[in-house]
Design an enzyme around this catalytic site. Structure first.
Site, PDB file in Angstrom:
ATOM      1  N   GLU A  95     -31.602 103.508  67.625  1.00 36.63           N
ATOM      2  CA  GLU A  95     -31.919 104.742  68.328  1.00 36.63           C
ATOM      3  C   GLU A  95     -30.724 105.246  69.124  1.00 36.63           C
ATOM      4  O   GLU A  95     -30.452 106.453  69.172  1.00 36.63           O
ATOM      5  CB  GLU A  95     -33.117 104.530  69.254  1.00 36.63           C
ATOM      6  CG  GLU A  95     -34.415 104.210  68.560  1.00 36.63           C
ATOM      7  CD  GLU A  95     -34.595 102.730  68.237  1.00 36.63           C
ATOM      8  OE1 GLU A  95     -35.674 102.344  67.789  1.00 36.63           O
ATOM      9  OE2 GLU A  95     -33.628 101.956  68.425  1.00 36.63           O
TER      10      GLU A  95
ATOM     11  N   PRO B 246     -25.743  88.895  60.721  1.00 36.02           N
ATOM     12  CA  PRO B 246     -27.140  88.845  61.168  1.00 36.02           C
ATOM     13  C   PRO B 246     -27.463  90.021  62.078  1.00 36.02           C
ATOM     14  O   PRO B 246     -26.633  90.426  62.898  1.00 36.02           O
ATOM     15  CB  PRO B 246     -27.232  87.511  61.913  1.00 36.02           C
ATOM     16  CG  PRO B 246     -25.828  87.146  62.255  1.00 36.02           C
ATOM     17  CD  PRO B 246     -24.948  87.767  61.212  1.00 36.02           C
TER      18      PRO B 246
ATOM     19  N   GLU C 276     -19.629  95.696  64.939  1.00 35.18           N
ATOM     20  CA  GLU C 276     -18.546  95.643  63.959  1.00 35.18           C
ATOM     21  C   GLU C 276     -19.020  95.877  62.533  1.00 35.18           C
ATOM     22  O   GLU C 276     -18.279  95.619  61.582  1.00 35.18           O
ATOM     23  CB  GLU C 276     -17.819  94.302  64.041  1.00 35.18           C
ATOM     24  CG  GLU C 276     -16.991  94.135  65.298  1.00 35.18           C
ATOM     25  CD  GLU C 276     -15.985  93.012  65.176  1.00 35.18           C
ATOM     26  OE1 GLU C 276     -14.787  93.273  65.380  1.00 35.18           O
ATOM     27  OE2 GLU C 276     -16.405  91.873  64.845  1.00 35.18           O
TER      28      GLU C 276
ATOM     29  N   PRO D 157     -29.671 102.556  55.205  1.00 35.48           N
ATOM     30  CA  PRO D 157     -28.710 102.487  54.095  1.00 35.48           C
ATOM     31  C   PRO D 157     -27.639 103.568  54.160  1.00 35.48           C
ATOM     32  O   PRO D 157     -26.608 103.463  53.495  1.00 35.48           O
ATOM     33  CB  PRO D 157     -29.595 102.688  52.859  1.00 35.48           C
ATOM     34  CG  PRO D 157     -30.720 103.534  53.347  1.00 35.48           C
ATOM     35  CD  PRO D 157     -30.980 103.081  54.766  1.00 35.48           C
TER      36      PRO D 157
END
Length: 432
Positions: free
Chosen positions: A62, A275, A318, A343
């Protein structure tokens, strides 16, 4: 107040004495900042003079999506101050890292960050009375009953921006139609991210809901530290890089098994695991090590040297770096029933995209990408994943076509942030 809202209000008041202990425990897990716990109780208000617009962006996604809106608001009204709240530390770090420097100057910030108070009536009331915003906007699906009731009592104009509601949440809300109407009917402006979201929200009581598009489809490319990118490019050379981006528990095991299969034909393959929650880095690296794979962790200062097969990029902010390095990327949250991550972040950075079967969080952009040939669907199976990765890595013509089509899909709605900013400014009372 309707019965469910009344019960929520009562439960929040009863829980309030225990919440400071809960917040202290979260500090130990890196989920809160100890020196700023008072903000979670609505304290620490230092309202600037003049007009103030409040925006709430719960977490990282968000915060990223609303950054262009913040810039558009600041450009449209040079005297406007913006109070931005988040519910997570990672959301706050993302926001403050990527704000333009002129908006976050320490001596005269135009954008002020605070953590949103927990939904206890007196805490949210204290927050609103201290800041006295002229209007407020919640991003996506942050429907806190006590906060919204406090805003209604104070006559605060409120908007729900980039609003989304999943089929599961829609079914739950339909069990309490009067409560849903009370909550959604209190917004003066509801901008849904898709037509499906607009239809569901309208059925629940947001009768004037509009759908202008998804702010996440209008976001700029993820940023990158150019020096870090240059270093890693020199280190990797021509090695193929399989990126698993923003992964969730259960996905890493499938990716590592796929890597083992791929490495039989491509022993120089580097698999990068990012992750979704960086604090899982140690457990992800341990999973790879237990399978006999040479692994390095970025948070420990490790580098993907020639002998490293798996690189765990357990750092924050990153992802733009690793999308730029990847030869092919699996967008995480899609191999498990999470609903998938965004995506379009990969599409903007020229990275061939693989998507698992679970993409409900981004139904419309996923449909456009698949229809255009800008992404490929893959089963939640290590063998199928390895097969698709190998196909992309071996067919450079197909890869170029995927990248080109995905970029066209990602280009849409560049003017949406300015349109949303203008609508929010219309909620504000006239300057005195």
């Amino acid at each position: 107040m309707r019965l469910p809202a009344t019960m929520w209000r009562l439960a929040a008041n009863l829980a309030a004495p225990l919440l400071p202990w809960h917040l202290s425990r979260r500090v130990g897990r890196g989920k809160e900042i100890g020196a700023r716990l008072h903000e979670r109780r609505g304290l620490g208000t230092t309202r600037p003079p003049g007009r103030l617009l409040w925006l709430h962006a719960a977490s990282v996604g968000e915060a990223r999506s609303v950054l262009p809106v913040i810039e558009a608001l600041a450009a449209a009204d040079s005297a406007l101050h913006l109070l931005i709240t988040t519910g997570t530390v990672t959301g706050a770090e993302t926001l403050m890292r990527h704000l333009p420097p002129d908006l976050a100057r320490p001596d005269a910030p135009r954008v002020i960050h605070r953590f949103l108070p927990l939904d206890v009536p007196r805490w949210v009331g204290r927050f609103l009375d201290g800041w006295r915003p002229d209007a407020g906007a919640l991003v996506e699906s942050e429907l806190w009953p006590n906060l919204l009731e406090a805003a209604r009592q104070r006559g605060l104009p409120m908007a729900l921006v980039n609003a989304r509601i999943s089929p599961r949440s829609f079914a739950r809300w339909r069990r309490f139609p009067a409560t849903a109407r009370d909550i959604l009917g209190g917004f003066r402006l509801v901008l849904a991210r898709t037509e499906e979201d607009r239809s569901r929200l309208q059925a629940l009581g947001a009768v004037a809901a509009l759908s202008w598009g998804d702010l996440k489809a209008a976001a700029p490319p993820l940023p990158v530290d150019q020096a870090a990118l240059d270093r890693l490019r020199r280190l990797l050379g021509d090695r193929p890089v399989f990126l698993a981006a923003s992964t969730h528990p259960g996905e890493e095991a499938l990716v590592l098994e796929a890597h083992a299969r791929l490495a039989l034909a491509r022993p120089d393959l580097l698999t990068v695991l990012v992750p979704r929650h960086p604090e899982r880095g140690a457990s992800v690296a341990d999973l790879a090590a237990r399978q006999g794979l040479a692994v390095a962790r970025r948070s420990d200062g490790g580098a993907p040297g020639a002998q490293v097969a798996v690189y765990v990029a357990d750092t924050l902010g990153e992802l733009g770096l690793f999308y730029r390095l990847a030869s092919v990327a699996l967008v995480g949250g899609s191999l498990v029933p999470h609903g998938g991550q965004n995506p379009l972040e990969a599409a903007r950075l020229g990275c061939p995209i693989l998507l698992g079967p679970h993409t409900a969080n981004f139904t419309e952009p996923v449909a456009r990408l698949l229809q255009a040939g800008g992404a490929l669907r893959v089963r939640a199976d290590a063998g199928a994943l390895a097969e698709q990765v190998a196909a992309v890595l071996s067919d450079h013509g197909r890869t170029r076509a995927m990248v080109a089509e995905a970029a066209l899909v990602a280009e849409g709605q560049a003017g949406l942030p300015g349109q949303v900013a203008a609508a929010l400014l219309e909620l504000m009372p006239p300057a005195r």
